[in-house]
Design a protein around this motif. Structure first.
Motif, PDB file in Angstrom:
ATOM      1  N   LYS A 176       0.978  -1.227   0.096  1.00 18.03           N
ATOM      2  CA  LYS A 176       0.077  -0.009  -0.004  1.00 18.03           C
ATOM      3  C   LYS A 176       0.712   1.224   0.109  1.00 18.03           C
ATOM      4  CE  LYS A 176      -3.826  -2.190   2.502  1.00 18.03           C
ATOM      5  NZ  LYS A 176      -4.679  -1.988   3.974  1.00 18.03           N
ATOM      6  N   ILE A 211       3.221   0.903   3.308  1.00 16.37           N
ATOM      7  CA  ILE A 211       2.706  -0.254   3.916  1.00 16.37           C
ATOM      8  C   ILE A 211       3.164  -1.550   3.126  1.00 16.37           C
ATOM      9  CG2 ILE A 211       0.882  -1.252   5.562  1.00 16.37           C
ATOM     10  CD1 ILE A 211       1.735   1.494   6.148  1.00 16.37           C
ATOM     11  N   ASN A 254       4.364  -0.540   8.501  1.00 12.23           N
ATOM     12  CA  ASN A 254       4.827   0.619   7.896  1.00 12.23           C
ATOM     13  C   ASN A 254       6.297   0.844   7.825  1.00 12.23           C
ATOM     14  OD1 ASN A 254       5.551   3.616   7.858  1.00 12.23           O
ATOM     15  ND2 ASN A 254       3.465   3.895   8.407  1.00 12.23           N
ATOM     16  N   THR A 255       7.065   0.985   6.725  1.00  9.48           N
ATOM     17  CA  THR A 255       8.293   1.047   6.549  1.00  9.48           C
ATOM     18  C   THR A 255       9.063   2.171   7.469  1.00  9.48           C
ATOM     19  OG1 THR A 255       8.252   2.675   4.689  1.00  9.48           O
ATOM     20  CG2 THR A 255       8.258   0.315   3.978  1.00  9.48           C
ATOM     21  N   LYS A 264       0.961   5.521   0.125  1.00  5.06           N
ATOM     22  CA  LYS A 264      -0.173   6.457   0.258  1.00  5.06           C
ATOM     23  C   LYS A 264       0.518   7.800   0.240  1.00  5.06           C
ATOM     24  CE  LYS A 264      -2.897   3.601   3.440  1.00  5.06           C
ATOM     25  NZ  LYS A 264      -3.494   3.275   4.781  1.00  5.06           N
ATOM     26  N   ASN A 301      11.754  -0.702   9.653  1.00  3.75           N
ATOM     27  CA  ASN A 301      12.403  -0.737   8.320  1.00  3.75           C
ATOM     28  C   ASN A 301      13.195  -2.101   8.126  1.00  3.75           C
ATOM     29  OD1 ASN A 301      15.123  -0.142   6.817  1.00  3.75           O
ATOM     30  ND2 ASN A 301      13.412   1.200   5.870  1.00  3.75           N
ATOM     31  N   ASP A 325       1.118  -5.088   5.663  1.00  2.00           N
ATOM     32  CA  ASP A 325       0.845  -4.350   7.083  1.00  2.00           C
ATOM     33  C   ASP A 325       1.833  -3.864   8.200  1.00  2.00           C
ATOM     34  OD1 ASP A 325      -1.930  -4.890   6.373  1.00  2.00           O
ATOM     35  OD2 ASP A 325      -1.893  -7.054   7.276  1.00  2.00           O
ATOM     36  N   ASN A 341       3.349   7.526   3.348  1.00  2.00           N
ATOM     37  CA  ASN A 341       3.291   5.886   3.879  1.00  2.00           C
ATOM     38  C   ASN A 341       3.417   4.874   3.040  1.00  2.00           C
ATOM     39  OD1 ASN A 341       3.446   6.358   6.998  1.00  2.00           O
ATOM     40  ND2 ASN A 341       1.538   7.466   6.242  1.00  2.00           N
ATOM     41  N   GLU A 372       8.531   2.898  10.573  1.00  8.82           N
ATOM     42  CA  GLU A 372       8.447   2.172  11.913  1.00  8.82           C
ATOM     43  C   GLU A 372       9.305   0.984  11.865  1.00  8.82           C
ATOM     44  OE1 GLU A 372       4.103   1.694  12.659  1.00  8.82           O
ATOM     45  OE2 GLU A 372       3.837   3.812  12.392  1.00  8.82           O
TER      46      GLU A 372
END
Length: 233
Positions: free
Chosen positions: A4, A60, A65-66, A6, A70, A63, A58, A68
């Motif tokens: 995803k 994702i 987040n890169t 965004k 990595n 599920d 962001n 948060e």
């Protein structure tokens, strides 16, 4: 969704390399990322794979987040860079052992045998990488990208510089991989997009200017090269 994206933005000086890009990719999709030179493809791929950070937005992956986690993202993504940076003096099986160790893979021996078979390099595994043809070097690069069994595979110009036979072999390999994974494929070869991909995303000047399924393009008898040119001229 395995991927995803965004509202991703990335600015270098006064130039927006990636300008508010958003899209999603499903499992089993092989998506071609197209665009002229300087369109922002490489920057976007580096952001998705976590090699550089976006300025906003962001990414994702499965599920996660890169921004948060990595490092954890690296477990989910297999990446073949455009220049395929291999250690040429290593033997193929030695190189795959080295890559497997970086991922701390359990049952390493079994996994290496599996990817060697999957990528069709059984007869080359005892050779040094330097001895291999361009096509087999690409196979080794793909094997390395698959060694940790990622859910997402990112391929940057995987068929560039291959001869016709090598093109057919790599094309078949990518299509087989795409049955069970999400594949994002950056390329500028229109013929390969038509043969490999289920969908194309066209970017120009950092923005998405087109997003269609190959089936839709074929049903409407749209010439792919003309379609691409109309969006990027």
């Amino acid at each position: 969704m395995p991927i995803k994206i965004k509202q991703i933005c990335k600015v270098y000086g006064l130039q927006k390399a990636v300008d508010n890009i958003s899209f999603e990719l499903k499992k089993g999709e092989i998506v071609g990322l197209l665009g002229p030179n300087g369109a922002g493809k490489s920057t976007l791929i580096k952001i998705i794979t976590g090699y550089i950070k976006q300025d906003s937005g962001n990414v994702i992956i499965c599920d996660i987040n890169t921004l948060e986690e990595n490092l954890k993202i690296k477990e989910k993504i297999g990446y073949l860079a455009e220049n395929n940076p291999l250690y040429l003096d290593m033997f193929v099986i030695e190189y795959l052992n080295f890559i497997a160790d970086t991922y701390h893979i359990r049952n390493k021996k079994t996994r290496i045998i599996d990817v060697i078979k999957q990528t069709g390099i059984t007869n080359e595994k005892r050779k040094t990488i330097r001895m291999l043809s361009k096509g087999y070097k690409q196979r080794v690069g793909i094997a390395a990208a698959l060694i940790h069994n990622p859910e997402v595979l990112i391929l940057d110009e995987p068929t560039s510089g291959l001869d016709p036979n090598q093109l057919l072999e790599i094309r078949s390999l990518i299509k087989n991989i795409g049955k069970n994974k999400t594949v994002l494929l950056s390329t500028h070869i229109m013929q390969e997009v038509d043969k490999i991909c289920s969908r194309i995303i066209v970017i120009n000047k950092g923005k998405i200017v087109g997003d269609r399924s190959i089936k839709n393009i074929q049903e409407k008898n749209i010439n792919l090269e003309e379609y691409f040119y109309s969006l990027t001229k």
